[in-house]
Write a protein that holds these residues in place. Structure first.
Motif, PDB file in Angstrom:
ATOM      1  N   GLU A  39      33.982  47.436  24.724  1.00 33.72           N
ATOM      2  CA  GLU A  39      33.652  48.325  25.857  1.00 33.72           C
ATOM      3  C   GLU A  39      34.662  48.245  26.990  1.00 33.72           C
ATOM      4  OE1 GLU A  39      29.974  46.619  27.593  1.00 33.72           O
ATOM      5  OE2 GLU A  39      30.030  48.425  28.994  1.00 33.72           O
ATOM      6  N   ILE A  55      28.793  48.603  38.067  1.00 35.31           N
ATOM      7  CA  ILE A  55      27.743  48.862  37.301  1.00 35.31           C
ATOM      8  C   ILE A  55      26.897  47.675  36.751  1.00 35.31           C
ATOM      9  CG2 ILE A  55      27.441  50.011  34.913  1.00 35.31           C
ATOM     10  CD1 ILE A  55      29.445  52.075  35.761  1.00 35.31           C
ATOM     11  N   ASN A  56      28.124  46.788  36.346  1.00 33.81           N
ATOM     12  CA  ASN A  56      27.542  45.668  35.428  1.00 33.81           C
ATOM     13  C   ASN A  56      27.142  44.540  36.470  1.00 33.81           C
ATOM     14  OD1 ASN A  56      28.263  45.899  32.273  1.00 33.81           O
ATOM     15  ND2 ASN A  56      29.673  47.018  33.281  1.00 33.81           N
ATOM     16  N   ARG A  63      22.600  51.274  39.460  1.00 32.60           N
ATOM     17  CA  ARG A  63      22.399  50.884  37.980  1.00 32.60           C
ATOM     18  C   ARG A  63      21.603  49.646  37.957  1.00 32.60           C
ATOM     19  NH1 ARG A  63      24.002  53.595  33.827  1.00 32.60           N
ATOM     20  NH2 ARG A  63      22.750  55.124  35.182  1.00 32.60           N
ATOM     21  N   ASN A 108      26.452  40.657  28.268  1.00 34.62           N
ATOM     22  CA  ASN A 108      27.261  41.699  28.258  1.00 34.62           C
ATOM     23  C   ASN A 108      27.838  41.973  29.752  1.00 34.62           C
ATOM     24  OD1 ASN A 108      26.837  45.060  29.150  1.00 34.62           O
ATOM     25  ND2 ASN A 108      28.133  44.658  27.229  1.00 34.62           N
ATOM     26  N   LYS A 112      25.037  60.533  38.066  1.00 35.02           N
ATOM     27  CA  LYS A 112      26.274  59.832  37.364  1.00 35.02           C
ATOM     28  C   LYS A 112      27.814  60.475  37.237  1.00 35.02           C
ATOM     29  CE  LYS A 112      26.602  56.075  34.253  1.00 35.02           C
ATOM     30  NZ  LYS A 112      27.328  55.438  35.182  1.00 35.02           N
ATOM     31  N   TYR A 114      18.879  49.789  35.144  1.00 38.23           N
ATOM     32  CA  TYR A 114      18.741  48.648  34.128  1.00 38.23           C
ATOM     33  C   TYR A 114      17.419  48.060  34.302  1.00 38.23           C
ATOM     34  CZ  TYR A 114      23.273  49.855  31.919  1.00 38.23           C
ATOM     35  OH  TYR A 114      24.337  50.673  31.369  1.00 38.23           O
ATOM     36  N   TYR A 128      21.783  60.406  29.308  1.00 34.83           N
ATOM     37  CA  TYR A 128      23.341  60.757  29.121  1.00 34.83           C
ATOM     38  C   TYR A 128      23.569  62.270  28.791  1.00 34.83           C
ATOM     39  CZ  TYR A 128      24.235  55.894  29.979  1.00 34.83           C
ATOM     40  OH  TYR A 128      24.420  54.606  30.440  1.00 34.83           O
ATOM     41  N   TYR A 172      33.051  49.867  37.394  1.00 35.55           N
ATOM     42  CA  TYR A 172      32.438  49.608  36.247  1.00 35.55           C
ATOM     43  C   TYR A 172      32.104  47.815  36.477  1.00 35.55           C
ATOM     44  CZ  TYR A 172      31.656  50.373  31.210  1.00 35.55           C
ATOM     45  OH  TYR A 172      31.009  50.698  30.122  1.00 35.55           O
ATOM     46  N   ASN A 185      28.017  59.268  24.914  1.00 31.93           N
ATOM     47  CA  ASN A 185      26.861  58.400  24.662  1.00 31.93           C
ATOM     48  C   ASN A 185      25.590  58.780  24.283  1.00 31.93           C
ATOM     49  OD1 ASN A 185      25.119  56.134  25.405  1.00 31.93           O
ATOM     50  ND2 ASN A 185      26.505  55.407  27.039  1.00 31.93           N
TER      51      ASN A 185
HETATM   52  C1  LIG Z   1      25.921  47.891  30.887  1.00 30.08           C
HETATM   53  C2  LIG Z   1      27.150  48.216  30.125  1.00 30.08           C
HETATM   54  N1  LIG Z   1      27.922  47.089  30.083  1.00 30.08           N
HETATM   55  C3  LIG Z   1      27.641  49.522  30.911  1.00 30.08           C
HETATM   56  O1  LIG Z   1      28.340  49.240  31.986  1.00 30.08           O
HETATM   57  N2  LIG Z   1      27.421  50.784  30.455  1.00 30.08           N
HETATM   58  C4  LIG Z   1      26.728  51.177  29.385  1.00 30.08           C
HETATM   59  C5  LIG Z   1      26.919  52.585  29.254  1.00 30.08           C
HETATM   60  C6  LIG Z   1      27.940  53.016  30.066  1.00 30.08           C
HETATM   61  C7  LIG Z   1      27.986  51.848  31.122  1.00 30.08           C
HETATM   62  C8  LIG Z   1      27.154  52.584  32.186  1.00 30.08           C
HETATM   63  O2  LIG Z   1      27.325  53.137  33.249  1.00 30.08           O
HETATM   64  O3  LIG Z   1      25.937  51.704  32.515  1.00 30.08           O
END
Ligand SMILES: C[C@H](N)C(=O)N1CCC[C@H]1C(=O)O
Length: 639
Positions: free
Chosen positions: A516, A178-179, A35, A309, A148, A39, A72, A175, A547
């Motif tokens: 979320e 991921i963040n 991630r 976020n 994924k 990102y 996605y 999760y 998504n």
């Molecule tokens: C960055 C977002 N908060 C997040 O965790 N996601 C957004 C789409 C699903 C999820 C991810 O898997 O990246």
């Protein structure tokens, strides 16, 4: 027999720490790195399109959303490969290599020197760079999307049936990672992260529970559904007795277990139909909300807005898991996963109401631009005395020397005549641009043209005042000015700086992230828990597809069908999501939670268990005992 004993051998490698399989450590770190890379690249993608490939805003935004949608959609491909052919472990390894090749291709496409023969700093062959970057993005989408659904499902596979509490915690930690990856990638460059992703994942190789793929399951599912539909059509006459479920029309040809598994998956996929609307709102964070921020003030807040976020996810997931959800449970309320997802949607709708309120505040401060049939004019006087300016037929302005009219004057016609009370009177006719803003500068007398350089750092005149975001200025420099005569330079403010502070966006970010946590984390857990063993990745892919569809809706609705007022568009999206969440809650009301393993065992029992299966189950039971003892710290040397 051979396959059976190898499966058991692999399972014996399971090791625990604090009740959790150690192997999941490698899986969550792998997700963090992945991630981080994804990102990090996504954060600069629109800028790359805009300033390197020189695309306009609309094209850059559309290709960006199309790329996200592709990321996605490819999970379907990854899930098919994993569940039917390579297994999750090998699929993750191979597709990570594709991912890494994609990132390298993308990196090469950003080197302008490759085609910059005349060394002017811009590429000479844009087609080459566009083709290379598109190839890179397709490979990245294939890699990131393909792995994924496998990574989440593979993580889930490391747990045993009796570990449902640990399984839920795993998805929350997953999760969080991921963040954490997303947050860090915004702050530091995601260099080398795909390579790290792969290395971390391979490092845990000896510890994973690797379930073998069970043949081309997707093909069998499609054939079975096709047969059921055809058979139902053949027996459409009312003389044939009805069957409980339309999939039961496949009974004649297909295994009862497969039919039961397909029923479970279809039930969940049907429930997913309204879900893309959540992502339609969620993904506008990166487009509409970012554009909203550009019309607001506050510089340090901009970095906060881009990281708010993931920061909120890192804070809210533990608070929800450890405090809010247990508290709700203690109050005797049944906050089931589907209820949580509905509430999550309502939070996202509230976030858009909040965005609409902020937009109304912004609109109050925005300049009043001319409509397509109007024209606007501002008059600037650089003459040595105050002037009385008459614009036909009845606009009179008194403008002092080196000053300007207070604001733009709006005309509903384009042909005007301007008269000055000079001696002799000067009168001149102009034709204004329809829908445009123009400035008329009355020159000083006599007019002397001269250059004046305003250079940052070494300028002739220092301006201590900071220019506001969104503002526009005109500097009136007298022809007689010298480097030590800065006072004579006058500044005219054409457009006021943005005055609504970016901090006002924080409530909408807070609401959407709360939504979320309730929607996305729960959806991830739900998709795993409701899937039959051999279709875990497929259902994860179905979940991720919601998504993709959400992003496609953004492309179609938000880009093509713009409403004249932005706040109205926000309210429209909020109302749509409220309507969708009501439909979803009705669908959820009729959904019965299942234990796929229990249903599978029941069907097997009805069919009469084969000796091989029985043996396998007994061994699994023995192994379960061993794992439980391991968890309690009891050292077992032998089964
Ligand atoms: C960055 C977002 N908060 C997040 O965790 N996601 C957004 C789409 C699903 C999820 C991810 O898997 O990246």
């Amino acid at each position: 027999k051979v396959q059976h004993s190898s499966a058991i051998k692999k399972k014996k490698g399971r090791r625990y720490c604090c009740g959790y399989p150690i192997s999941i450590f490698f899986i969550v770190v792998n997700e963090f790195c992945e991630r981080f890379s994804y990102y990090g690249m996504r954060a600069v993608l629109v800028l790359y399109f805009r300033y390197f490939l020189l695309w306009d805003d609309d094209l850059a935004t559309s290709i960006y959303h199309a790329f996200v949608a592709l990321c996605y959609l490819t999970p379907i491909l990854g899930a098919i490969i994993a569940d039917s052919w390579l297994g999750k472990f090998k699929t993750i390894i191979y597709l990570s290599i594709v991912y890494a090749i994609g990132q390298v291709t993308m990196a090469i496409s950003t080197i302008h020197d490759i085609t910059d023969a005349n060394r002017d700093g811009t590429p000479d062959n844009f087609t080459f760079h566009i083709a290379l970057s598109m190839l890179g993005l397709i490979l990245i989408a294939l890699g990131t999307g393909g792995i994924k659904p496998c990574v989440a499902a593979f993580g889930g596979d490391q747990f045993q049936e009796h570990q449902s509490r640990q399984l839920n915690t795993f998805f929350s930690v997953f999760y969080l990672c991921i963040n954490a990856g997303s947050l860090l990638s915004t702050l530091i460059t995601p260099l080398k992260s795909v390579a790290s992703t792969l290395m971390v994942f391979i490092a845990g190789s000896g510890m994973y529970v690797k379930t073998d793929p069970e043949g081309n399951i997707m093909w069998s599912v499609c054939k079975c559904i096709g047969f059921a539909i055809k058979n139902r059509f053949r027996h459409r006459s009312s003389s044939y007795p009805k069957r409980e479920h339309w999939m039961d029309w496949a009974n004649e040809k297909y295994d009862k277990l497969l039919i039961a598994q397909i029923k479970m998956v279809l039930k969940v996929l049907f429930l997913y139909i309204p879900l893309p609307m959540f992502w339609t709102l969620f993904d506008q964070k990166g487009s509409r909300w970012t554009l909203q921020a550009t019309t607001m003030s506050g510089d340090f807040v901009s970095i906060l807005i881009s990281t708010v976020n993931p920061i909120l996810i890192l804070t809210l997931v533990p608070i929800m898991d450890r405090l809010i959800f247990p508290l709700i449970q203690k109050c005797g309320l049944n906050f089931s996963p589907l209820k949580r997802m509905t509430v999550g949607m309502l939070f996202a709708a509230m976030a858009f109401v909040s965005a609409a309120l902020v937009q109304i505040e912004i609109d109050k401060t925005l300049p009043n631009f001319p409509s397509s049939s109007e024209s606007q004019l501002k008059v600037v006087n650089t003459y040595s005395t105050t002037l009385n300016v008459t614009i036909s037929p009845n606009e009179h302005l008194l403008i002092e020397s080196f000053g300007s009219s207070a604001d733009y004057v709006t005309f509903d016609h384009q042909d005007i005549t301007v008269s000055l009370n000079t001696n002799p009177v000067i009168t001149k006719a102009f034709s204004l641009i329809k829908g445009g803003r123009q400035t008329l500068i009355i020159p000083s007398d006599p007019t002397v043209m001269r250059d004046f350089v305003l250079r940052h750092g070494e300028q002739w005149c220092e301006f201590s005042r900071k220019f506001g975001f969104g503002a526009s200025y005109t500097f009136l420099i007298p022809s007689t000015v010298f480097s030590d005569d800065c006072e004579s330079i006058t500044e005219v403010e054409d457009m006021k700086p943005n005055s609504v502070h970016m901090a006002l966006q924080i409530p909408q970010y807070f609401l959407i992230t709360t939504g979320e946590v309730m929607f996305s984390v729960t959806g991830l857990q739900f998709s795993y828990s409701q899937a039959p063993k051999n279709m875990k990745s497929v259902l994860q892919a179905g979940w991720l597809c919601t998504n993709a569809v959400g992003n496609i809706i953004v492309l179609i609705v938000a880009e093509l069908g713009k409403l004249p007022k932005q706040w109205a568009e926000y309210l429209l999206f909020a109302s749509l999501l409220v309507a969708v969440s009501i439909i979803f809650s009705i669908m959820a009301y009729f959904y019965t939670y299942i234990d796929p393993a229990e249903i599978e065992a029941q069907v097997r029992k009805e069919q009469g268990l084969e000796p091989e299966e029985m043996e396998k189950e007994t061994l699994e039971m023995e192994e379960k005992d061993e794992d439980q003892k391991n968890e309690q710290g009891v050292k077992q040397t032998k089964i």
